[in-house]
Design an enzyme around this catalytic site. Structure first.
Site, PDB file in Angstrom:
ATOM      1  N   ASP A 200      -6.735   1.289   1.155  1.00 27.99           N
ATOM      2  CA  ASP A 200      -6.781   1.398   2.612  1.00 27.99           C
ATOM      3  C   ASP A 200      -8.180   1.019   3.088  1.00 27.99           C
ATOM      4  OD1 ASP A 200      -8.390   3.530   1.912  1.00 27.99           O
ATOM      5  OD2 ASP A 200      -7.270   5.019   3.075  1.00 27.99           O
TER       6      ASP A 200
ATOM      7  N   LYS B 101       0.830  -1.203   0.000  1.00 29.76           N
ATOM      8  CA  LYS B 101       0.000   0.000   0.000  1.00 29.76           C
ATOM      9  C   LYS B 101       0.865   1.253   0.000  1.00 29.76           C
ATOM     10  CE  LYS B 101      -2.008   1.739   3.652  1.00 29.76           C
ATOM     11  NZ  LYS B 101      -2.884   1.968   4.831  1.00 29.76           N
TER      12      LYS B 101
END
Length: 214
Positions: free
Chosen positions: A142, A124
């Site tokens: 997220d 991420k």
């Protein structure tokens, strides 16, 4: 989990997002690629606002890997002590900085694999840096994107990897660059976890999610 929306619906949704905010930006403050990767790494299990408050002073004195090493772990720890897991994060920042100096000439690499080799940098974080600094259409999933993707059918999936793939596979190419920012902002300010603002949502008529605020 909603079913995957069709192409035409997705195009209408992202057209509306684009009309509302043509050039969305991330909310983490940074001055270069290095401060961006540090800020994103620090943001795990922390709010962007909290990270920004802690890093303003830190980045004022250490905006390169070498300056961070020169500052030392005790000073770094002191700067970020208001952030969750700050002790481990301080260690990661120091290790990351050392690797960048020794293996990458003090420069942040622009490949996902190289970024993920750095301590504290997962997929991420790597995707955020690739997207925000090098304008690569990487999708950083997220909790906000995961929630919005599944509620709306924009990008449904049982885990973040599946949601990331759904974004890449289904969202029209011309919206890929800003897709994750639009989705994060939508999840942060409209499609919130507990009390989504469905009545004022700009994609309400296109969304299959049952209005929990009624």
């Amino acid at each position: 989990m909603a079913k995957q929306l069709d192409y035409h619906t997705l195009r209408e949704i992202f057209t509306r997002f684009q009309e509302m905010d043509p050039a969305p930006e991330g909310e983490l403050e940074h001055v270069n690629a290095y401060t961006l990767v540090v800020a994103v790494a620090l943001s795990a299990q922390a709010t962007d606002a909290g990270v920004n408050k802690a890093t303003r002073g830190l980045f004022a004195v250490a905006d390169t890997p070498q300056k961070m090493l020169d500052l030392g772990i005790d000073a770094v720890t002191e700067h970020i002590k208001t952030i969750g897991l700050f002790r481990q994060k301080a260690k990661n920042v120091m290790k990351m900085s050392q690797i960048l100096v020794e293996e990458f000439g003090g420069e942040v690499p622009n490949s996902r694999a190289a970024l993920q080799s750095l301590p504290g940098v997962g997929r991420k974080t790597a995707n955020v840096v690739l997207n925000m600094w090098w304008n690569y259409p990487a999708q950083a999933v997220d909790t906000h994107i995961y929630r919005v993707g599944n509620r709306t059918g924009i990008a449904p999936g049982k885990n973040v990897d599946v949601v990331e793939r759904a974004i890449e596979d289904h969202i029209p190419a011309d919206f890929q660059h800003h897709a994750h920012h639009w989705l994060i902002l939508h999840g942060r300010y409209t499609c919130t976890a507990r009390k989504p603002l469905c009545r004022t949502c700009i994609i309400r008529d296109l969304c299959p999610y049952e209005d929990k605020t009624e």
